[in-house]
Write a protein that holds these residues in place. Sequence first.
Motif, short mmCIF file in Angstrom:
data_model
loop_
_atom_site.label_atom_id
_atom_site.label_comp_id
_atom_site.label_asym_id
_atom_site.label_seq_id
_atom_site.Cartn_x
_atom_site.Cartn_y
_atom_site.Cartn_z
N GLU A 1 0.84 -1.21 0.00
CA GLU A 1 0.00 0.00 0.00
C GLU A 1 0.87 1.26 0.00
O GLU A 1 0.55 2.24 -0.68
N LEU A 2 1.97 1.22 0.74
CA LEU A 2 2.86 2.37 0.79
C LEU A 2 3.47 2.64 -0.59
O LEU A 2 3.58 3.79 -1.02
N GLU A 3 3.86 1.58 -1.29
CA GLU A 3 4.41 1.73 -2.64
C GLU A 3 3.37 2.35 -3.57
O GLU A 3 3.70 3.17 -4.43
N ALA A 4 2.11 1.95 -3.39
CA ALA A 4 1.05 2.43 -4.28
C ALA A 4 0.70 3.89 -4.04
O ALA A 4 0.15 4.54 -4.94
N THR A 5 1.01 4.42 -2.87
CA THR A 5 0.60 5.79 -2.54
C THR A 5 1.78 6.76 -2.48
O THR A 5 1.57 7.93 -2.17
N SER A 6 2.98 6.29 -2.77
CA SER A 6 4.15 7.17 -2.71
C SER A 6 4.48 7.73 -4.09
O SER A 6 4.10 7.17 -5.12
N GLN A 7 5.21 8.83 -4.10
CA GLN A 7 5.64 9.44 -5.35
C GLN A 7 6.96 8.87 -5.84
O GLN A 7 7.18 8.75 -7.04
N SER A 8 7.84 8.55 -4.91
CA SER A 8 9.14 8.00 -5.28
C SER A 8 9.69 7.20 -4.12
O SER A 8 9.24 7.31 -2.98
N CYS A 9 10.67 6.35 -4.43
CA CYS A 9 11.36 5.63 -3.36
C CYS A 9 12.84 5.55 -3.69
O CYS A 9 13.23 5.40 -4.85
N ARG A 10 13.65 5.67 -2.65
CA ARG A 10 15.10 5.55 -2.76
C ARG A 10 15.51 4.35 -1.93
O ARG A 10 15.23 4.29 -0.73
N SER A 11 16.16 3.40 -2.56
CA SER A 11 16.42 2.11 -1.94
C SER A 11 17.91 1.81 -1.88
O SER A 11 18.65 2.07 -2.84
N PHE A 12 18.36 1.27 -0.73
CA PHE A 12 19.72 0.76 -0.62
C PHE A 12 19.66 -0.68 -0.18
O PHE A 12 18.97 -1.03 0.77
N ALA B 1 17.66 3.13 -7.01
CA ALA B 1 18.23 2.05 -6.23
C ALA B 1 19.75 2.12 -6.24
O ALA B 1 20.36 2.26 -7.30
N VAL B 2 20.34 2.04 -5.05
CA VAL B 2 21.78 1.87 -4.91
C VAL B 2 22.00 0.44 -4.40
O VAL B 2 21.47 0.07 -3.34
N ILE B 3 22.74 -0.35 -5.16
CA ILE B 3 22.94 -1.77 -4.84
C ILE B 3 24.42 -2.02 -4.61
O ILE B 3 25.25 -1.69 -5.46
N HIS B 4 24.74 -2.59 -3.46
CA HIS B 4 26.15 -2.90 -3.18
C HIS B 4 26.60 -4.06 -4.07
O HIS B 4 25.82 -4.97 -4.38
N GLU B 5 27.85 -4.00 -4.48
CA GLU B 5 28.42 -5.06 -5.31
C GLU B 5 28.28 -6.43 -4.65
O GLU B 5 28.12 -7.45 -5.34
N ALA B 6 28.29 -6.47 -3.32
CA ALA B 6 28.18 -7.74 -2.60
C ALA B 6 26.91 -8.48 -2.98
O ALA B 6 26.89 -9.71 -3.09
N ALA B 7 25.81 -7.73 -3.16
CA ALA B 7 24.53 -8.36 -3.49
C ALA B 7 24.59 -9.09 -4.83
O ALA B 7 23.85 -10.06 -5.04
N LEU B 8 25.47 -8.65 -5.72
CA LEU B 8 25.57 -9.24 -7.04
C LEU B 8 26.62 -10.34 -7.11
O LEU B 8 26.78 -10.99 -8.14
#
Length: 295
Positions: free
Chosen positions: A104-115, A169-176
């Motif tokens: 629901e939060l994703e549906a009602t937000s304008q943008s999201c910044r993810s790490f 989205a900022v993704i650490h190299e470790a995740a990949l």
Amino acid sequence: MGLRANPTQRQRRLGLELRRLRLAAGLSVGEAAAVAGLGPPHLGHIEAARTAIPEVKLRALTDAYGCRSEPLVDALVEMGRSTGRGWWSDYKRHMGGQALDLAELEATSQSCRSFQWLYVPGLLQTADYVRELIGGGERDADPELRETYISFRLRRQDAVLSGALRLHAVIHEAALRMQFVPPHVMRDQLLHLVQMARLPHVQIQLLPFKAAHYPPLFNTSFVLFEATAPELDTVYVEHPASSPFLSEQQHLRDFSKTFEGLQAIALPPIDHRSEREFSTDRDSLGLIHHLLYTL
């Protein structure tokens, strides 16, 4: 009408914001309730998200609190009006309240910044990556329930990526480099990130191991959701033991500053315009090419 036993995140946030505005105005529960024609216990239940508030009462309260921000008042009114129903309602029997609140939060937000430093962010995962992760982490889960989890994740992606929500989205190299999934799945996942970066509302940066430094909280995965009114921004923190939704203004400032630091030290975003057979640029696309070569 009975009191709510399990209010949603949206309902809790509405109550918290009304309480925050009341305290900022220096009014007691009794004084504020009298202004809006409510009993003090009734206002207490509203602030605790145990019951709803009519629009006329909400506007009377915000006026008494001296709130002159029209975007904030309108956003609070919309939160009060909302039924909370959406595509996620189809999963109410199977998914926990936290997952439904996130959708629901994703549906009602304008943008999201993810790490994210351990996994590829959920909104950018391929179906095979999702299936491998859930299958490995929920080995004892009922197969039908597991497929429901996978379906929910993919529905979230469809709803967000086909809409107007801006995703950075900022993704650490470790995740990949984690070997949670087979090499061919990770290869397809890396190529999928490049494809997703083609969308005009998606920006992806990779944070390499060789980054010069890290801001505080770098080891905490989080998503910062931006609302129509800045006061209603929300931080979602992946934590199994406490509420994952943070709304204190200091928390919002801290996580926003942390993301800006991460963005600054991460490699330049994946830019499809820079795709070519050979490049010496140190950017996110170049790191993906290197990772593909090592698989």
